[in-house]
Structures are given as structure tokens and as C-alpha cells.
Design an enzyme around this catalytic site. Structure first.
Site, PDB file in Angstrom:
ATOM      1  N   ASN A   8      -7.733   2.250  -8.096  1.00 13.61           N
ATOM      2  CA  ASN A   8      -6.549   1.403  -7.418  1.00 13.61           C
ATOM      3  C   ASN A   8      -6.544   0.025  -7.693  1.00 13.61           C
ATOM      4  O   ASN A   8      -7.189  -0.657  -6.843  1.00 13.61           O
ATOM      5  CB  ASN A   8      -6.572   1.985  -5.964  1.00 13.61           C
ATOM      6  CG  ASN A   8      -5.250   1.303  -5.366  1.00 13.61           C
ATOM      7  OD1 ASN A   8      -4.359   0.719  -5.795  1.00 13.61           O
ATOM      8  ND2 ASN A   8      -5.364   1.297  -4.170  1.00 13.61           N
ATOM      9  N   HIS A  94      -1.119   5.343   1.101  1.00 14.67           N
ATOM     10  CA  HIS A  94      -2.283   4.482   1.107  1.00 14.67           C
ATOM     11  C   HIS A  94      -2.093   3.759   2.517  1.00 14.67           C
ATOM     12  O   HIS A  94      -0.883   3.425   2.843  1.00 14.67           O
ATOM     13  CB  HIS A  94      -2.206   3.640   0.125  1.00 14.67           C
ATOM     14  CG  HIS A  94      -3.602   3.016  -0.024  1.00 14.67           C
ATOM     15  ND1 HIS A  94      -3.935   1.843   0.927  1.00 14.67           N
ATOM     16  CD2 HIS A  94      -4.765   3.007  -0.940  1.00 14.67           C
ATOM     17  CE1 HIS A  94      -5.284   1.420   0.672  1.00 14.67           C
ATOM     18  NE2 HIS A  94      -5.700   2.156  -0.485  1.00 14.67           N
ATOM     19  N   GLU A 152      -9.851   8.863   3.142  1.00 18.90           N
ATOM     20  CA  GLU A 152     -10.001   7.205   3.287  1.00 18.90           C
ATOM     21  C   GLU A 152      -9.872   6.511   4.601  1.00 18.90           C
ATOM     22  O   GLU A 152      -9.046   6.480   5.175  1.00 18.90           O
ATOM     23  CB  GLU A 152      -8.931   6.498   2.432  1.00 18.90           C
ATOM     24  CG  GLU A 152      -8.789   6.654   1.041  1.00 18.90           C
ATOM     25  CD  GLU A 152      -8.461   5.562   0.115  1.00 18.90           C
ATOM     26  OE1 GLU A 152      -9.308   5.184  -0.897  1.00 18.90           O
ATOM     27  OE2 GLU A 152      -7.355   5.009   0.439  1.00 18.90           O
ATOM     28  N   GLY A 158     -12.318  -1.585   1.702  1.00 22.02           N
ATOM     29  CA  GLY A 158     -12.703  -2.874   1.275  1.00 22.02           C
ATOM     30  C   GLY A 158     -13.704  -3.577   2.096  1.00 22.02           C
ATOM     31  O   GLY A 158     -13.603  -4.811   2.115  1.00 22.02           O
TER      32      GLY A 158
END
Ligand code: PEP
Length: 229
Positions: A8, A94, A152, A158
């Protein structure tokens, strides 16, 4: 069964030239790993450039999609438009879209239906059970089977702090109670050091990768590490 590795790129890289370089390096670097399917999800404007991907082993995906086919919906991209640019997959729901663009489970549900209708394989990002239940409301078994799920945890995305293998394994078994044979990916600070454990110990079938997908050497290393038995 092949592992599925989805890159992604988010809103990166900042130029077409860089996007081409990144795509070419990855394409070249992963071509000999046979038991892994690699999917790249670039920003929409880069799709035509990497569209020739269909000639290589690397597949393409969209990072989002709208549920209508056409009309007065400024800024949106339809499932057929993605299909026309040779996308096979599309990421839906997402956490960055849920958080920054107020995407709800109802919107996710409509997107999933629209993607499946045109023959795109949706990758549904989830963190908790309720997101699955609401996201797939009204789905018949045949369509449900086609959804790829990506677990996720938001705090792992991140941050450089991946989910522990123990917790990931627990979540995997929990989701499996309603998922049956769906492909289940893990996403959140995956790198070449931790990738194998998520597959071998936590029993995921692949990854959704953000940060590390922008570094071709690291990304190729992840693919390499999980492609060995
Ligand atoms: C993501 O954005 O889906 C993601 C998993 O990002 P990262 O790999 O950077 O944690």
C-alpha cells in the site's frame, strides 16, 4: 498455497519518475519467488503507468473505490475504472480512510458489494469483529468467500511497533471463527525481520504493507523471507 503480499503505497511517492523506479525495482526483485503473489496499490494517477504490470507477475490494486458506477461524485473512482486499469484487487476500509475521511461500516459495505459485482477482489481492513459483521452485512456465502481480510491494529500502523506474535495469533483464531477459508493478512509495521513469524507462528497468509513497501530492498527481502519453506 501462495502467500499474498500487498504493497500500500498510500500517497507516495511524490513523482511519477520515482513511482516508475520503485515499481520496476520491485517487479525485477520479486520475479523469481514463485509461491508469493505480489500486489502493488499505487495512488490512482500512477495506475496507467504501472498498468503494464499485467505483463509481469506483479498484480495491481486500488487503495479505495467508490460504490457508484458513474455520476456527479466529484473526486471518486468507480470499480469499473479500476478494472479498466487492470486492477485485480482493491483495499477497502483502511483505518486511515475510516479515521481521516469518516468512512463508516455502511460505506465499507457498499464499497465491498460494488467491488465484488465488477469482479475486483476486495481486501477488507479490520481491527475488530464488529467491523467484519457490519462490513459484510447482507452478504451471501459465495461472495463472502471472495473477500481477503487484513487484520490491522491501528496502533501498529506506521509506528514501528508491530503486534506481538501471541496477540496476532489469538486474533487470527478469533477471526477464523467466522471467516472459514478466507485469506487473512496481517498489517502493521511488518519488516523483513518479523515477517516470517507472522506467517509461520501466527498463521497469517500474507501481509498488507505500508512503510516497508516504499523501500524496494526491504520489500523484496520480505517477499524473499516468506517465500522460503
Ligand atoms: C498500512 O498502512 O496498512 C500499514 C500496514 O502500514 P505500515 O506497514 O507502515 O505499518
Amino acid at each position: 498455497m501462495k502467500s499474498l503480499i500487498v504493497a500500500n503505497w498510500k500517497c507516495n511517492p511524490t513523482s511519477l519518475a520515482e513511482a516508475k523506479r520503485l515499481f520496476n525495482s520491485v517487479e525485477k526483485g520479486v520475479k523469481d519467488f514463485k509461491n508469493v503473489e505480489v500486489v502493488i496499490c499505487p495512488p490512482f494517477p500512477y495506475l496507467p503507468m504501472v498498468g503494464m504490470a499485467s505483463r509481469s507477475g506483479v498484480k495491481l490494486g486500488g487503495q479505495d473505490v467508490f460504490w457508484e458506477e458513474k455520476g456527479a461524485f466529484t473526486g471518486e473512482v468507480s470499480p469499473k475504472m479500476l478494472k479498466d486499469f487492470e486492477c485485480k484487487y482493491v483495499i477497502i476500509g483502511h483505518s486511515e480512510r475510516r479515521r481521516n475521511f469518516k468512512e463508516t461500516d455502511e460505506m465499507v459495505n457498499k464499497k465491498l458489494k460494488a467491488a465484488l459485482k465488477i469482479g475486483l477482489r476486495p481486501i477488507l481492513c479490520i481491527e475488530k469483529m464488529s467491523q467484519i459483521k457490519k462490513g459484510i452485512k447482507g452478504f451471501i456465502k459465495k461472495d463472502f468467500k471472495k473477500i481477503v481480510f487484513a487484520y490491522e491494529p491501528v496502533w501498529a500502523i506506521g509506528t514501528g511497533k508491530p503486534c506481538s506474535i501471541e496477540k496476532a495469533k489469538k486474533m487470527n483464531s478469533l477471526f477464523r471463527k467466522i471467516m472459514n477459508k478466507n485469506v487473512l493478512l496481517y498489517g502493521g509495521s511488518v519488516n523483513s525481520q518479523n515477517a516470517r513469524d507472522f506467517i509461520k507462528k501466527a498463521k497469517f497468509q500474507g501481509f498488507l504493507i505500508g512503510g516497508a513497501s516504499l523501500n524496494p530492498q526491504e520489500f523484496i527481502k520480505i517477499v524473499k523471507n516468506i517465500s522460503k519453506d
